[in-house]
Design a protein around this motif. Structure first.
Motif, PDB file in Angstrom:
ATOM      1  N   ALA A   1       0.855  -1.241   0.120  1.00  0.00           N
ATOM      2  CA  ALA A   1       0.129  -0.037   0.059  1.00  0.00           C
ATOM      3  C   ALA A   1       0.938   1.111   0.188  1.00  0.00           C
ATOM      4  CB  ALA A   1      -1.031   0.074   1.139  1.00  0.00           C
ATOM      5  N   TRP A   2       1.849   1.310   0.593  1.00  0.00           N
ATOM      6  CA  TRP A   2       2.707   2.270   0.496  1.00  0.00           C
ATOM      7  C   TRP A   2       4.139   1.912   0.470  1.00  0.00           C
ATOM      8  CZ3 TRP A   2       0.103   1.002   4.659  1.00  0.00           C
ATOM      9  CH2 TRP A   2       0.657   1.142   5.883  1.00  0.00           C
ATOM     10  N   GLY A   3       5.088   2.468  -0.408  1.00  0.00           N
ATOM     11  CA  GLY A   3       6.333   2.206  -0.615  1.00  0.00           C
ATOM     12  C   GLY A   3       7.540   3.108   0.236  1.00  0.00           C
ATOM     13  N   PRO A   4       8.729   3.000  -0.375  1.00  0.00           N
ATOM     14  CA  PRO A   4       9.436   3.704   0.452  1.00  0.00           C
ATOM     15  C   PRO A   4       9.245   5.265   0.105  1.00  0.00           C
ATOM     16  CG  PRO A   4      10.609   2.732  -1.496  1.00  0.00           C
ATOM     17  CD  PRO A   4       9.290   2.135  -1.312  1.00  0.00           C
ATOM     18  N   GLU A   5       9.541   5.909   1.156  1.00  0.00           N
ATOM     19  CA  GLU A   5       9.176   7.197   1.298  1.00  0.00           C
ATOM     20  C   GLU A   5       9.595   8.067   0.192  1.00  0.00           C
ATOM     21  OE1 GLU A   5      10.121   8.659   5.187  1.00  0.00           O
ATOM     22  OE2 GLU A   5       9.135   7.314   6.194  1.00  0.00           O
ATOM     23  N   SER A   6      10.581   7.919  -0.469  1.00  0.00           N
ATOM     24  CA  SER A   6      11.017   8.685  -1.710  1.00  0.00           C
ATOM     25  C   SER A   6      11.566   7.656  -2.639  1.00  0.00           C
ATOM     26  CB  SER A   6      11.921   9.603  -1.665  1.00  0.00           C
ATOM     27  OG  SER A   6      13.237   9.477  -1.272  1.00  0.00           O
ATOM     28  N   THR A   7      11.304   7.580  -3.979  1.00  0.00           N
ATOM     29  CA  THR A   7      11.837   6.713  -4.900  1.00  0.00           C
ATOM     30  C   THR A   7      12.794   7.523  -6.083  1.00  0.00           C
ATOM     31  OG1 THR A   7       9.940   6.989  -5.799  1.00  0.00           O
ATOM     32  CG2 THR A   7      10.206   5.158  -4.498  1.00  0.00           C
ATOM     33  N   PRO A   8      13.477   6.581  -6.550  1.00  0.00           N
ATOM     34  CA  PRO A   8      14.400   7.459  -7.721  1.00  0.00           C
ATOM     35  C   PRO A   8      13.141   7.837  -8.913  1.00  0.00           C
ATOM     36  CG  PRO A   8      14.913   5.124  -7.609  1.00  0.00           C
ATOM     37  CD  PRO A   8      14.043   5.491  -6.329  1.00  0.00           C
ATOM     38  N   ASN A   9      13.398   8.291  -9.636  1.00  0.00           N
ATOM     39  CA  ASN A   9      12.697   8.909 -10.786  1.00  0.00           C
ATOM     40  C   ASN A   9      11.465   9.681 -10.180  1.00  0.00           C
ATOM     41  OD1 ASN A   9      14.032   7.055 -12.339  1.00  0.00           O
ATOM     42  ND2 ASN A   9      13.056   5.331 -11.767  1.00  0.00           N
ATOM     43  N   GLU A  10      11.532  10.153  -9.039  1.00  0.00           N
ATOM     44  CA  GLU A  10      10.244  11.338  -8.599  1.00  0.00           C
ATOM     45  C   GLU A  10      10.466  12.581  -9.318  1.00  0.00           C
ATOM     46  OE1 GLU A  10       9.828  10.242  -3.904  1.00  0.00           O
ATOM     47  OE2 GLU A  10      10.526  12.353  -4.607  1.00  0.00           O
TER      48      GLU A  10
ATOM     49  N   LEU B   1       4.775  12.018  -7.682  1.00  0.00           N
ATOM     50  CA  LEU B   1       4.776  11.121  -8.661  1.00  0.00           C
ATOM     51  C   LEU B   1       6.094  10.864  -9.164  1.00  0.00           C
ATOM     52  CD1 LEU B   1       4.824  12.626 -11.873  1.00  0.00           C
ATOM     53  CD2 LEU B   1       2.895  13.745 -10.818  1.00  0.00           C
ATOM     54  N   ALA B   2       6.341   9.706  -9.421  1.00  0.00           N
ATOM     55  CA  ALA B   2       7.604   9.165 -10.261  1.00  0.00           C
ATOM     56  C   ALA B   2       7.175   8.660 -11.434  1.00  0.00           C
ATOM     57  CB  ALA B   2       8.136   8.334  -9.292  1.00  0.00           C
ATOM     58  N   ILE B   3       8.086   8.846 -12.258  1.00  0.00           N
ATOM     59  CA  ILE B   3       8.005   8.071 -13.681  1.00  0.00           C
ATOM     60  C   ILE B   3       9.178   7.310 -14.106  1.00  0.00           C
ATOM     61  CG2 ILE B   3       7.653   8.633 -16.124  1.00  0.00           C
ATOM     62  CD1 ILE B   3       6.450  11.146 -15.515  1.00  0.00           C
ATOM     63  N   ASP B   4       8.882   6.070 -14.361  1.00  0.00           N
ATOM     64  CA  ASP B   4      10.258   5.177 -14.589  1.00  0.00           C
ATOM     65  C   ASP B   4      10.422   5.288 -15.885  1.00  0.00           C
ATOM     66  OD1 ASP B   4       9.103   2.333 -12.421  1.00  0.00           O
ATOM     67  OD2 ASP B   4      10.301   4.146 -11.874  1.00  0.00           O
TER      68      ASP B   4
ATOM     69  N   LEU C   1       4.067   6.275 -11.196  1.00  0.00           N
ATOM     70  CA  LEU C   1       3.517   5.968  -9.590  1.00  0.00           C
ATOM     71  C   LEU C   1       2.893   7.172  -9.163  1.00  0.00           C
ATOM     72  CD1 LEU C   1       3.670   4.036  -7.142  1.00  0.00           C
ATOM     73  CD2 LEU C   1       5.744   5.123  -6.528  1.00  0.00           C
ATOM     74  N   ILE C   2       1.721   7.149  -8.590  1.00  0.00           N
ATOM     75  CA  ILE C   2       0.825   8.378  -8.003  1.00  0.00           C
ATOM     76  C   ILE C   2       0.823   8.253  -6.891  1.00  0.00           C
ATOM     77  CG2 ILE C   2      -1.055  10.031  -8.238  1.00  0.00           C
ATOM     78  CD1 ILE C   2      -1.012   9.729 -11.132  1.00  0.00           C
ATOM     79  N   ARG C   3       0.926   9.200  -5.695  1.00  0.00           N
ATOM     80  CA  ARG C   3       0.681   8.983  -4.335  1.00  0.00           C
ATOM     81  C   ARG C   3      -0.440   9.475  -3.871  1.00  0.00           C
ATOM     82  NH1 ARG C   3       6.815   9.635  -4.018  1.00  0.00           N
ATOM     83  NH2 ARG C   3       7.473   7.536  -4.141  1.00  0.00           N
TER      84      ARG C   3
ATOM     85  N   LEU D   1      -4.063  18.893  -8.424  1.00  0.00           N
ATOM     86  CA  LEU D   1      -4.012  19.382  -9.628  1.00  0.00           C
ATOM     87  C   LEU D   1      -2.473  20.238  -9.819  1.00  0.00           C
ATOM     88  CD1 LEU D   1      -7.395  21.263 -10.381  1.00  0.00           C
ATOM     89  CD2 LEU D   1      -6.651  18.883 -11.264  1.00  0.00           C
ATOM     90  N   GLN D   2      -2.088  20.868  -8.702  1.00  0.00           N
ATOM     91  CA  GLN D   2      -1.142  21.399  -8.915  1.00  0.00           C
ATOM     92  C   GLN D   2       0.207  20.775  -9.164  1.00  0.00           C
ATOM     93  OE1 GLN D   2      -1.209  25.281  -8.688  1.00  0.00           O
ATOM     94  NE2 GLN D   2       0.617  24.737  -9.974  1.00  0.00           N
ATOM     95  N   ALA D   3       0.329  19.580  -8.515  1.00  0.00           N
ATOM     96  CA  ALA D   3       1.166  18.526  -8.307  1.00  0.00           C
ATOM     97  C   ALA D   3       1.364  18.054  -9.908  1.00  0.00           C
ATOM     98  CB  ALA D   3       1.270  17.365  -7.259  1.00  0.00           C
ATOM     99  N   GLY D   4       0.169  17.746 -10.431  1.00  0.00           N
ATOM    100  CA  GLY D   4       0.197  17.024 -11.957  1.00  0.00           C
ATOM    101  C   GLY D   4       0.429  18.188 -13.014  1.00  0.00           C
TER     102      GLY D   4
END
Lengths: 239, 151
Positions: A44-53, A58-61, A67-69, A134-137
């Motif tokens: 349900a939740w992953g590491p607090e931050s991920t590469p590709n953030e 959101l992170a994009i591989d 990945l959207i939180r 909306l702002q984040a996107g």
């Protein structure tokens, strides 16, 4: 199979997770008619931050998976579908490439409420967080546009975002989001973009399949009672 | 040792024979799709099939189902392609989802006995509780599944 839920905060709320050992993206693909659905990740939740953030939301591989939180919890009210939809509305992404998870409360504390007010209560999820989402996107989209424009050495206004691609309008050449995400993460915009008004919404208002339903019809959705942690013991009140 | 077949696989379990089947399924076998709701056979969240019949596993001792064949929600189909699961998806039945494994297992068993159910049949036979109130969509999904299974 047992999952270790890595969190420093105990939650009593419903936890949505897939039991898939393969990484969780496969759940939506098995259902006819849901081939275009996004999905919920393996935990349900992953590491607090991920590469590709690109930002905290959101992170994009490189392969284009996004990945959207969600800052609020799913309890059957649809939050884990609706809130990522709001991000995706501005992001102009391919919804079928989206995977969602919960935002981290610990990160929210550390980064001074980057996820805003995270309680899930009173039918207030969308109402509390829609502008932030909306702002984040929008911010991520504009940075992706800028990253593409820089590669082509053109102006960002010569480019547009559509369905997980940045397109140079005059020539039609394009980059997939996956190719630009690392660059986009490092771009600082001079000015954050304005968010859309409701008359401009393309995704919001569409009836999309809920992302948690597939997990709730085959027993794979995990609830608090299903939590297992190392060296766990059980207690019961004696009469 | 208690011999049991669960979702097609044979097990020999070192459990006390008075253990409720529910906890054998959840704790011994790690299959957490079947839920604890009340422990007194009132809510149906623990519904599984024993030799094809719906039973409330919180109130059955594992010793009483030795050598029988148990099906849990995980074993209904490998890919959620059972018509009842497909109907549940099409109608977007679950809200929080906690009762839904039991609802689905109860519905599957019910449809075996009542392949062309009326609303009165549903009212009389399906007593699983849903705190979210998904009953209207459960009913629609059962009708949808029944129509699908007829063809």
């Amino acid at each position: 199979m047992n999952q270790v839920i890595k969190t420093s905060i105990t939650r009593r709320h419903f936890v949505v997770a897939s039991a898939s050992a393969a990484g969780g993206l496969a759940i939506s693909v098995a259902f006819p008619g849901l081939a275009d659905a996004a999905s919920i990740g393996a935990q349900a939740w992953g590491p607090e931050s991920t590469p590709n953030e690109v930002n905290a939301f959101l992170a994009i591989d490189p392969d284009g998976s996004i990945l959207i939180r969600s800052p609020h919890q799913e309890m059957g009210q649809g939050a884990i579908t609706a809130l990522p939809m709001i991000v995706a509305e501005e992001l102009e992404c391919d919804w079928s490439k989206v995977k969602v998870e919960y935002a981290s409360p610990a990160r929210n504390l550390r980064e001074k409420n980057v996820y805003g007010e995270m309680t899930t209560v009173g039918s207030r999820g969308v109402r509390t967080s829609w502008q932030m989402l909306l702002q984040a996107g929008a911010s991520a989209r504009e940075r992706l546009i800028t990253a593409g424009a820089q590669r082509w050495n053109v102006s960002p206004s010569d480019c547009e975002a559509s369905n997980s691609k940045i397109i140079h309008k005059a020539t039609g050449r394009s980059f997939d989001y996956g190719a630009l995400a690392a660059d986009a993460a490092n771009i600082k915009l001079d000015k954050e973009p304005a968010i859309r008004t409701p008359d401009q919404f393309k995704l919001i208002g569409k009836r999309l399949a809920r992302l948690d339903t597939p997990l709730k019809i085959n027993g794979s959705a995990k609830f608090a009672i299903d939590t297992v942690v190392p060296n766990m013991v059980y207690a019961a009140v004696s009469a | 040792m208690i011999a049991l077949t669960v979702n097609g696989k044979a097990y020999s379990l070192d459990v006390e024979s008075e253990t409720p089947l529910l906890w054998v399924i959840r704790d011994e076998l790690g299959m957490t799709g079947t839920k604890f709701g009340c422990g007194i056979a009132q809510c149906g969240a623990c519904t599984v099939h024993v030799d094809g019949e719906a039973v409330r596993s919180c109130s059955i001792q594992v010793g009483d189902v030795a050598n029988k064949s148990i099906t849990t929600i995980e074993g209904l189909s490998p890919d959620a392609k059972h018509p009842v699961q497909q109907a549940w998806l099409a109608e977007d039945v679950p809200q929080c989802g906690y009762c839904q494994s039991g609802q689905i297992m109860a519905a599957v068993a019910f449809l075996k006995e009542h392949p062309k159910p009326t609303d009165a049949d549903i009212d009389a036979n399906l007593t699983n509780i849903c705190r979210c109130g998904t009953y209207v969509r459960i009913r629609s999904a059962i009708h949808r599944a029944a129509a699908q299974m007829k063809t």
